[in-house]
Design a protein around this motif. Structure first.
Motif: not given
Length: 621
Positions: A578-607
């Motif tokens: 979340r810190k990264l997403l808030e700081s990097c305003k131009d971010l367009s692609l973030l691949d967190v596939s198979f990242c065990s601490q990042i679940d679907n709920r977190a991805v939905l919140e980020f989206n």
């Protein structure tokens, strides 16, 4: 703005349409005859038993996600029976190409597209498959297991890869083609396009793909070839021609790979019998040149045969400054290059990628062409051009003194000594050596003499013994470097990364995907983030050690970041992301596939909070 300019635009487009129609009208009769012949061969005899076979081996391909020394995610997985199908999902036993989506076209390392690329040619990658028996194909089935829809063209070749002697004449025929389309489902499917029948037997099938509309890597499991051993019996009860095939934009595609009469048209000197050139005589020379810039190469060749005035324009070397021959790989040969020679004395950009294989272009033919046309070359694309040998690279180094960009991607048949000649090209700014057999000594020489390099790709170069030595040389000599691809380099350590970060402060793109010897505990990623504030793309794919500290350093120091791949890490939490997403305003692609601490709920919140960021999340099967 003066009203002259809109009128000039309208006039230009009007004349362009006239020339386009004029160039194509003469060829309509030929095309209708070829369609009649094709359609009359569409019924098979019931006595002719069908042969069904899987691919025996993969004989050539343009890229793959996997390693050269492994079977995971490599094109070699397309040989044999299915490993995964009908299951869906991300499996290492499938064939996966290197890229997907439009992300790679948006990177700092992306090259500018060539002008005059025909609209029907949209292939980005290919794979060629050999089968045991030659058959007259009746169907080709592609087993897709994840994110289907990339296959856009299927071709058959008359050459038998298992024949002890090479074929005297090699033909490629398009069995099926379609523009890229979006497939919304990511589940497995058996893709069964309706193919065209051909008049020769084949056991060599080529798939061409375009992954630009996909949300993730497509995964292919197997290819099934159905066909008859004997030639099908002729049928008279078939339609003569499908009028949809006569649409202008699809003309070249339906005409035997688009270059059926290229050599004839290139060499033809027969001009039209018209007494005058109509209104074209009244147009300024520069305006006609501008209009002709919209024509594809085959159209330009046809138009040259209509009258003396247009012949003069079509032969003007200014029409060939940017020459893209990749779309015509299936027909281009020594004769084609010989006919083009006189017109290409001013060529600056030349794309010969995928061309010349199976004897189509000889070393002598390529050398003759460059000796005449190489003096002004600035950019030379030779991806997957397997006719190249050491003599060819020597000719390039001698005949192309102004060369700034050289792409040898997947030229895996080039012998290691050939690369020594690249060091003579001191003005190089872009060098692509992905999947080549370059050795450490040759690469060190290149880095020492080519200090102007801004873009360097060394992905999957398995012959390099010590990447730390290479990184040290890059840091010492290549101060202007902006992008560096070290995908799957097997032995770079924190020492090499430190040399890179301190010596190349202008780096905007760095691919360290699948580099197993890098460990976050050494502080290498955090130091990299602190020393490279201009980073726009960073791939740390499959590095399990990437942690929250690294992500927070990126958020603090690399605010221009646009693409980040941390697939596979177990140490990154939603808080740091979340810190990264808030700081990097131009971010367009973030691949967190198979990242065990990042679940679907977190991805939905980020989206919901960051709708402009494409966040990819896949799960282990």
């Amino acid at each position: 703005m003066s009203p002259v300019f809109p009128m000039l635009t309208v006039l230009t487009m009007f004349y362009y349409l006239c020339l386009r129609r004029r160039a194509r009208t003469a060829a309509r009769g030929e095309m209708m005859n070829s369609h009649r012949a094709m359609e009359s061969n569409s019924r098979t005899s019931p006595l002719n038993a069908e042969v069904v076979q899987y691919a025996k081996e993969v004989v050539d391909f343009s890229s793959h996600y996997g390693s050269e020394n492994s079977m995971s995610y490599t094109m070699r997985n397309l040989a044999g029976v299915p490993n995964v199908f009908p299951n869906s999902g991300d499996f290492t036993q499938t064939a996966v190409f290197r890229t997907y989506g439009t992300w790679w076209d948006q990177c700092p390392s992306a090259s500018l597209p060539f002008k005059r690329t025909p609209p029907h040619f949209q292939s980005q990658d290919y794979v060629e498959l050999a089968f045991e028996q030659q058959v007259y194909p009746t169907a080709v089935h592609v087993l897709e297991t994840y994110h289907p829809g990339a296959v856009i063209r299927i071709l058959a070749c008359s050459a038998n890869p298992y024949s002890p002697s090479p074929s005297a004449e090699v033909r490629w025929e398009i069995l099926w083609s379609e523009r890229p389309t979006k497939v919304n489902a990511s589940q497995a499917r058996q893709f069964k396009p309706c193919i065209k029948q051909i008049n020769f037997p084949t056991n060599l099938i080529r798939l061409e793909v375009n992954s630009s509309l996909l949300d993730y890597y497509t995964e292919l499991d197997a290819v099934v070839l159905h066909g008859m051993k004997d030639k099908p019996v002729l049928s008279l009860k078939t339609s003569l021609i499908d009028m949809n095939d006569l649409e202008d934009d699809d003309y070249e595609e339906n005409n035997d790979c688009g270059m059926d009469s290229l050599n004839k048209k290139l060499s033809s000197t027969t001009l039209g019998e018209e007494p005058n050139n109509g209104y074209f005589d009244k147009l300024p020379y520069e305006l006609i040149q501008l209009i002709l810039n919209h024509l594809t190469l085959p159209d330009l060749c046809r138009l040259a045969q209509t009258c003396k005035l247009l012949n003069q324009h079509c032969y003007d070397p200014l029409q060939y400054i940017y020459l893209n021959l990749q779309p015509y790989w299936a027909k281009l040969n020594d004769t084609s290059l010989e006919f083009l020679q006189a017109r290409c004395t001013l060529v600056q950009w030349l794309n010969l990628s995928w061309t010349g294989n199976r004897g189509f272009i000889s070393v002598a033919g390529f050398s003759r062409f460059l000796k005449v046309c190489g003096s002004e070359l600035v950019r030379l694309e030779l991806s997957c051009s397997h006719f190249l040998n050491e003599t060819c690279l020597e000719i390039i180094s001698e005949m192309c003194p102004h060369l700034q960009e050289l792409n040898l991607s997947s030229c895996d048949k080039l012998p290691p000594p050939a690369f020594n000649h690249i060091a003579k090209l001191c003005g190089l700014k872009r060098l692509v050596l992905y999947r080549t057999k370059i050795e450490q000594t040759a690469l060190l020489s290149i880095l020492n003499f080519c200090s102007e390099l801004q873009h360097l790709s060394l992905g999957s170069c398995v012959m390099i013994e010590d990447y730390d030595v290479i990184a040290s040389m890059i840091g010492a000599k290549c101060k202007k470097l902006r992008t560096l691809d070290l995908w799957r380099c097997k032995n770079i350590t924190e020492n090499g990364i430190a040399e890179l970060a301190s010596g190349c402060p202008l780096l905007e793109e760095l691919d360290l995907g699948w580099c197993p010897t890098l460990q976050s505990s050494t502080g290498c990623f955090a130091k990299l983030a602190r020393q490279l504030p201009n980073l726009q793309k960073l791939f740390l794919t499959a590095n399990r050690s990437v942690c929250d500290t690294d992500i927070e350093e990126l958020a603090c120091n690399c605010t221009r970041l646009r693409q980040l791949d941390i697939l596979g890490t177990r140490m990154v939490s939603p808080v740091s992301l979340r810190k990264l997403l808030e700081s990097c305003k131009d971010l367009s692609l973030l691949d967190v596939s198979f990242c065990s601490q990042i679940d679907n709920r977190a991805v939905l919140e980020f989206n919901g909070s960051f709708p402009n960021v494409f966040i990819k999340k896949s799960f282990t099967q």
